[in-house]
Structure formats: structure tokens, C-alpha cells
Motif scaffolding. Sequence first.
Motif, PDB file in Angstrom:
ATOM      1  N   GLN A 181       6.130   6.062 -10.769  1.00 38.84           N
ATOM      2  CA  GLN A 181       4.830   6.708 -10.609  1.00 38.84           C
ATOM      3  C   GLN A 181       3.756   5.842 -11.249  1.00 38.84           C
ATOM      4  OE1 GLN A 181       6.339  10.767 -12.077  1.00 38.84           O
ATOM      5  NE2 GLN A 181       4.814  11.357 -10.564  1.00 38.84           N
ATOM      6  N   VAL A 182       2.648   5.687 -10.570  1.00 39.90           N
ATOM      7  CA  VAL A 182       1.538   4.898 -11.092  1.00 39.90           C
ATOM      8  C   VAL A 182       0.298   5.782 -11.140  1.00 39.90           C
ATOM      9  CG1 VAL A 182       2.474   2.700 -10.272  1.00 39.90           C
ATOM     10  CG2 VAL A 182       0.953   4.029  -8.787  1.00 39.90           C
ATOM     11  N   ASP A 183      -0.660   5.371 -11.950  1.00 38.61           N
ATOM     12  CA  ASP A 183      -1.867   6.190 -12.094  1.00 38.61           C
ATOM     13  C   ASP A 183      -2.942   5.753 -11.098  1.00 38.61           C
ATOM     14  OD1 ASP A 183      -3.074   3.874 -13.150  1.00 38.61           O
ATOM     15  OD2 ASP A 183      -2.649   4.469 -15.219  1.00 38.61           O
ATOM     16  N   ASP A 184      -4.031   6.514 -11.083  1.00 38.78           N
ATOM     17  CA  ASP A 184      -5.109   6.249 -10.132  1.00 38.78           C
ATOM     18  C   ASP A 184      -5.740   4.885 -10.346  1.00 38.78           C
ATOM     19  OD1 ASP A 184      -4.698   8.698  -8.984  1.00 38.78           O
ATOM     20  OD2 ASP A 184      -6.305   9.713 -10.080  1.00 38.78           O
ATOM     21  N   LEU A 185      -5.730   4.393 -11.583  1.00 34.95           N
ATOM     22  CA  LEU A 185      -6.308   3.077 -11.851  1.00 34.95           C
ATOM     23  C   LEU A 185      -5.530   1.981 -11.128  1.00 34.95           C
ATOM     24  CD1 LEU A 185      -7.199   3.282 -15.668  1.00 34.95           C
ATOM     25  CD2 LEU A 185      -8.784   3.225 -13.716  1.00 34.95           C
ATOM     26  N   GLU A 186      -4.208   2.057 -11.174  1.00 34.74           N
ATOM     27  CA  GLU A 186      -3.392   1.055 -10.489  1.00 34.74           C
ATOM     28  C   GLU A 186      -3.534   1.156  -8.975  1.00 34.74           C
ATOM     29  OE1 GLU A 186       0.625  -0.028 -12.196  1.00 34.74           O
ATOM     30  OE2 GLU A 186       0.226   1.811 -13.336  1.00 34.74           O
ATOM     31  N   ILE A 187      -3.595   2.381  -8.479  1.00 31.64           N
ATOM     32  CA  ILE A 187      -3.773   2.571  -7.040  1.00 31.64           C
ATOM     33  C   ILE A 187      -5.118   2.007  -6.602  1.00 31.64           C
ATOM     34  CG2 ILE A 187      -4.006   4.301  -5.216  1.00 31.64           C
ATOM     35  CD1 ILE A 187      -2.105   6.078  -6.938  1.00 31.64           C
ATOM     36  N   GLY A 188      -6.145   2.277  -7.383  1.00 34.82           N
ATOM     37  CA  GLY A 188      -7.476   1.760  -7.068  1.00 34.82           C
ATOM     38  C   GLY A 188      -7.553   0.251  -7.180  1.00 34.82           C
ATOM     39  N   ALA A 189      -6.862  -0.316  -8.169  1.00 40.93           N
ATOM     40  CA  ALA A 189      -6.864  -1.772  -8.335  1.00 40.93           C
ATOM     41  C   ALA A 189      -6.185  -2.448  -7.154  1.00 40.93           C
ATOM     42  CB  ALA A 189      -6.160  -2.147  -9.644  1.00 40.93           C
ATOM     43  N   PHE A 190      -5.118  -1.839  -6.649  1.00 37.19           N
ATOM     44  CA  PHE A 190      -4.449  -2.390  -5.467  1.00 37.19           C
ATOM     45  C   PHE A 190      -5.394  -2.361  -4.269  1.00 37.19           C
ATOM     46  CE2 PHE A 190      -1.785  -2.560  -1.764  1.00 37.19           C
ATOM     47  CZ  PHE A 190      -0.738  -3.392  -2.118  1.00 37.19           C
ATOM     48  N   ALA A 191      -6.092  -1.243  -4.091  1.00 40.24           N
ATOM     49  CA  ALA A 191      -7.030  -1.117  -2.973  1.00 40.24           C
ATOM     50  C   ALA A 191      -8.132  -2.165  -3.065  1.00 40.24           C
ATOM     51  CB  ALA A 191      -7.626   0.285  -2.951  1.00 40.24           C
ATOM     52  N   GLN A 192      -8.602  -2.410  -4.280  1.00 40.68           N
ATOM     53  CA  GLN A 192      -9.669  -3.393  -4.475  1.00 40.68           C
ATOM     54  C   GLN A 192      -9.153  -4.811  -4.212  1.00 40.68           C
ATOM     55  OE1 GLN A 192     -11.427  -3.272  -8.369  1.00 40.68           O
ATOM     56  NE2 GLN A 192     -13.254  -4.365  -7.724  1.00 40.68           N
ATOM     57  N   ARG A 193      -7.929  -5.089  -4.680  1.00 39.83           N
ATOM     58  CA  ARG A 193      -7.355  -6.431  -4.512  1.00 39.83           C
ATOM     59  C   ARG A 193      -7.218  -6.784  -3.036  1.00 39.83           C
ATOM     60  NH1 ARG A 193      -1.305  -6.958  -6.090  1.00 39.83           N
ATOM     61  NH2 ARG A 193      -2.049  -5.446  -7.616  1.00 39.83           N
ATOM     62  N   TRP A 194      -6.837  -5.783  -2.215  1.00 42.49           N
ATOM     63  CA  TRP A 194      -6.593  -6.048  -0.806  1.00 42.49           C
ATOM     64  C   TRP A 194      -7.732  -5.555   0.092  1.00 42.49           C
ATOM     65  CZ3 TRP A 194      -2.974  -9.317   0.703  1.00 42.49           C
ATOM     66  CH2 TRP A 194      -1.919  -9.589  -0.179  1.00 42.49           C
ATOM     67  N   ASP A 195      -8.846  -5.182  -0.525  1.00 44.33           N
ATOM     68  CA  ASP A 195     -10.028  -4.764   0.222  1.00 44.33           C
ATOM     69  C   ASP A 195      -9.682  -3.672   1.242  1.00 44.33           C
ATOM     70  OD1 ASP A 195     -12.716  -4.747   0.957  1.00 44.33           O
ATOM     71  OD2 ASP A 195     -12.427  -6.259   2.528  1.00 44.33           O
ATOM     72  N   ILE A 196      -9.066  -2.610   0.738  1.00 46.52           N
ATOM     73  CA  ILE A 196      -8.628  -1.523   1.609  1.00 46.52           C
ATOM     74  C   ILE A 196      -9.781  -0.566   1.867  1.00 46.52           C
ATOM     75  CG2 ILE A 196      -7.106   0.492   1.785  1.00 46.52           C
ATOM     76  CD1 ILE A 196      -4.995  -1.116   0.324  1.00 46.52           C
ATOM     77  N   ARG A 197     -10.151  -0.473   3.148  1.00 47.03           N
ATOM     78  CA  ARG A 197     -11.168   0.473   3.595  1.00 47.03           C
ATOM     79  C   ARG A 197     -10.720   1.005   4.947  1.00 47.03           C
ATOM     80  NH1 ARG A 197     -16.418  -3.312   3.164  1.00 47.03           N
ATOM     81  NH2 ARG A 197     -15.137  -4.907   2.179  1.00 47.03           N
ATOM     82  N   GLY A 198     -10.857   2.294   5.146  1.00 46.85           N
ATOM     83  CA  GLY A 198     -10.424   2.879   6.411  1.00 46.85           C
ATOM     84  C   GLY A 198      -8.931   3.178   6.405  1.00 46.85           C
ATOM     85  N   PRO A 199      -8.430   3.746   7.496  1.00 45.80           N
ATOM     86  CA  PRO A 199      -7.014   4.130   7.563  1.00 45.80           C
ATOM     87  C   PRO A 199      -6.097   2.908   7.471  1.00 45.80           C
ATOM     88  CG  PRO A 199      -8.285   5.163   9.321  1.00 45.80           C
ATOM     89  CD  PRO A 199      -9.164   4.134   8.708  1.00 45.80           C
ATOM     90  N   VAL A 200      -5.008   3.061   6.729  1.00 48.98           N
ATOM     91  CA  VAL A 200      -4.012   1.999   6.587  1.00 48.98           C
ATOM     92  C   VAL A 200      -2.675   2.500   7.129  1.00 48.98           C
ATOM     93  CG1 VAL A 200      -2.649   0.634   4.960  1.00 48.98           C
ATOM     94  CG2 VAL A 200      -5.128   0.886   4.627  1.00 48.98           C
ATOM     95  N   ILE A 201      -2.119   1.749   8.066  1.00 45.45           N
ATOM     96  CA  ILE A 201      -0.781   2.016   8.599  1.00 45.45           C
ATOM     97  C   ILE A 201       0.175   1.091   7.866  1.00 45.45           C
ATOM     98  CG2 ILE A 201       0.659   2.009  10.676  1.00 45.45           C
ATOM     99  CD1 ILE A 201      -2.228   2.007  12.161  1.00 45.45           C
ATOM    100  N   GLY A 202       1.033   1.644   7.049  1.00 45.31           N
ATOM    101  CA  GLY A 202       1.938   0.825   6.246  1.00 45.31           C
ATOM    102  C   GLY A 202       3.256   0.588   6.944  1.00 45.31           C
ATOM    103  N   MET A 203       3.786  -0.601   6.765  1.00 45.16           N
ATOM    104  CA  MET A 203       5.148  -0.901   7.235  1.00 45.16           C
ATOM    105  C   MET A 203       5.804  -1.765   6.169  1.00 45.16           C
ATOM    106  SD  MET A 203       6.484  -2.251  10.953  1.00 45.16           S
ATOM    107  CE  MET A 203       8.257  -2.355  11.267  1.00 45.16           C
ATOM    108  N   VAL A 204       7.002  -1.380   5.764  1.00 47.59           N
ATOM    109  CA  VAL A 204       7.735  -2.108   4.729  1.00 47.59           C
ATOM    110  C   VAL A 204       9.076  -2.511   5.320  1.00 47.59           C
ATOM    111  CG1 VAL A 204       8.618  -2.051   2.366  1.00 47.59           C
ATOM    112  CG2 VAL A 204       6.583  -0.718   2.964  1.00 47.59           C
ATOM    113  N   ALA A 205       9.254  -3.809   5.563  1.00 49.47           N
ATOM    114  CA  ALA A 205      10.446  -4.268   6.269  1.00 49.47           C
ATOM    115  C   ALA A 205      10.499  -5.790   6.232  1.00 49.47           C
ATOM    116  CB  ALA A 205      10.421  -3.803   7.723  1.00 49.47           C
ATOM    117  N   ARG A 206      11.620  -6.344   6.703  1.00 48.30           N
ATOM    118  CA  ARG A 206      11.657  -7.749   7.078  1.00 48.30           C
ATOM    119  C   ARG A 206      11.105  -7.864   8.501  1.00 48.30           C
ATOM    120  NH1 ARG A 206      16.552  -8.922   8.273  1.00 48.30           N
ATOM    121  NH2 ARG A 206      17.249  -6.762   8.166  1.00 48.30           N
TER     122      ARG A 206
END
Length: 394
Positions: A181-206
Motif C-alpha cells: 500500500q502506498v500513500d497519496d503522495l507516492e501516487i501523485g509523484a508517479f502521476a507527475q513523473r509520467w505526466d498522467i492526465r486523462g484516462p489511463v488504460i493500464g497493461m502489465v505484461a511482457r
Amino acid sequence: MRLLIALTYYRPYTSGLTIYVERLARAMVRRGHSVTVLTSQHDPNLPLREEIEGVHVVRAPVMARISKGVIMPTFGRLASALAAEHDVMNLHLPQFETPGLALRGRLRRMPVVLTYHCDVKLVPTLANRAANAAVDLANNIGAILATAIVTYTQDYADHSPYLSRYHSKVRIIPPPVEMPQVDDLEIGAFAQRWDIRGPVIGMVARLAAEKGVEVLLRALPRILQVYPDAKVMFAGTYKNVLGEQAYAQRLQPMLEQHKERWIFLGNLSQRDLAAFYPNCSMVVVPSLNSTEAFGLVQVESMLSGTPSIASALPGVRQAVHQTGMGEVVPIGDSDALAAAIIRVIRNRDQYVQPREVIAARYNTDKTVEEYEKLFAELVYRKTGEPLQPELSGS
């Protein structure tokens, strides 16, 4: 208990199978058991022997490769020596070496438990047809010699041609799933690092053929008509994936077409994944065939409060069916996937379940407890004696 685990690839190689075994091995060590992992030295820079968080890792040098399989001349000698030092053998399929390993266990009168992760369906070249036949033969000989066979869900067991032949030996144990579990600060920092704006469709795979990446690529234009600022964020290995170079080349024109809306993140640590998932509107698992038996990542995303959209493959569809946290779409249907993604973006809150509801069903402790019970039962059946007190974790 002294447990010998064998599989073709182990960490640092990244796949659902290697993550499963790593979690199982570490948890068994934490509960007081001795664990050795016998695997390939798939990267010549890896040491032949090392200890990782209490797990003894023994690697056999690779002389040659056949598709994703490996030839290891010293593997048999290592297997014989290690079998003599352990109480229980747990073999993770698919792997070519299963018959020899299972026979060593049978000759030593030790329980041999197969964990069947998925079918093997390689691209139908001449070499791959031979590899498929070899794996099928190895799996069947292993099943005949094995004491029990573990798989993730009854759904997959019922629909697998392989498992249905040995149904009397099959045991259902849910996979080990962990997500910090991570806090809102880490979630926000990730969003800022990757310039996340708008809907994100995630895929985790090779970036691999069975994962159905092209299904999502074909769905993307329809999604962008409704949500022009949506983007796909793909976490996982995407360059030089073993055996998948031709597949990557086939996808390249579509990836180039959507390069502004498709972001490759590379492999993420568990902590980064824990910050990534809450930034996603949903995670998609559009897998195409039975080489995918469950999709651990969708439960990871659910633990992080993010719904999953999964293809209707046996086993893969179970996480959504059991939790209600997402949607299931027909296999390979890009239009249905696009429609489901749009629905989830619009109504995301309706799909979310509390973390504790998901964690009660899927967690590593539950998985390990089920394995311990199975091992204890099989040892008692073979010897008439119970396992030693460390079974309780003391």
C-alpha cells in the motif's frame, strides 16, 4: 521441511510464473522451511549458486536453446544430488526436465507435486512444433509420476485438456498475490513523473503474442473517439523479449501509429506498481489463449482499487467473476474491449471493492498454507509420519 522447487526460469527473469515461485519460496522460508530452487542459468552473468532472502538458488549452465526451452547438461546431476537432500519436490510446469525430476522423486519415495501454470502454444514453426511435442510428452510423463497436480482455479482445470486427463490428482490452490500500500503522495509523484492526465488504460505484461496486445491496439481508435486524451501505459518487458522478436516486429506499425497515446514504462518495482495501478482507470488483460491461466496483475490492480477488464479465457475470467471488480469480454474482440473500457471509465466507482474483500480471497499466506497442508498430507500418506513442527511456521 526441506522443499526442492524446480522451474526453467527464475528471478531476475520476469514473468507471472517466476513471480509466483519467488513469492512461494520466500514465504516458505519465512515460515521456517528450507527451500532450494533449481533452475537454469538463463543469463551467463548470473552466479551458479546464491542465496536470495533465505532461498538457496542453484542454476545449471545453458548449453543451447530450443525456442524458449533450454538444454542443460549438468541439470540431471544437480537434480540427483538435491533430491537426496530434500523431503518434497515441487515442479513448476511447463519445463522439459519434468520427467527426470519426477522420476528421481518417485525413486526416492518423496512426494512430487506439479504446479501447472499454463499450456504451451508456440508459434507453429517446425522447431516450435517439435518443442510443443516435447513439452506435451514431458508434462504427461510428469503427471503420471506425480503425486498431485496444483493449478489456480477449477475453471482452468475443467477446461484444460491436460488437467482433465488427471483430474483425480488435481488440487486447486489460489495464486500468491502481494501488493504494498502506498500513500497519496507516492501516487501523485508517479502521476507527475509520467505526466498522467486523462484516462489511463493500464497493461502489465511482457510484449508477447499470448498477451493480446494487438487486441488493445485495435480497440484504441474507438476509445480515442470518446476520450481523445486517453492513453495506454504498458508496464513490463517490451524490448528483446525472449522468443517474441517477430511478434514485436508485427506490432511495430500499429505502435508507431499510436506512439503519442501508447507509453512503455518498462519493468516497475512492486512499489512503483503500487503507485501505478491507482493512476489507471482500469487494467486490461486481453490474453488470447490458454498460455494465460489467471493473470496475477488483475488481482494486484484490484488490491490497489483499480478494476480489471479480462478476456473470457478459463481461469483468467475468474478474478472478475469472483470479485465483481471489472468486466469480462470475448476473447480477441477489440470492439467489445473498447466498449468495456469506455463503460469502466464512465462508471469506475461502481466496479471498486474494498481492499480487504480482495485480500481475503487472494494472499500469499493463504497460498502457502494450502501448499503446506498438501505437502503434509502427501508426506503422511507416503511415510505414515507427520512433517516436523516447522510446518506451523514456528
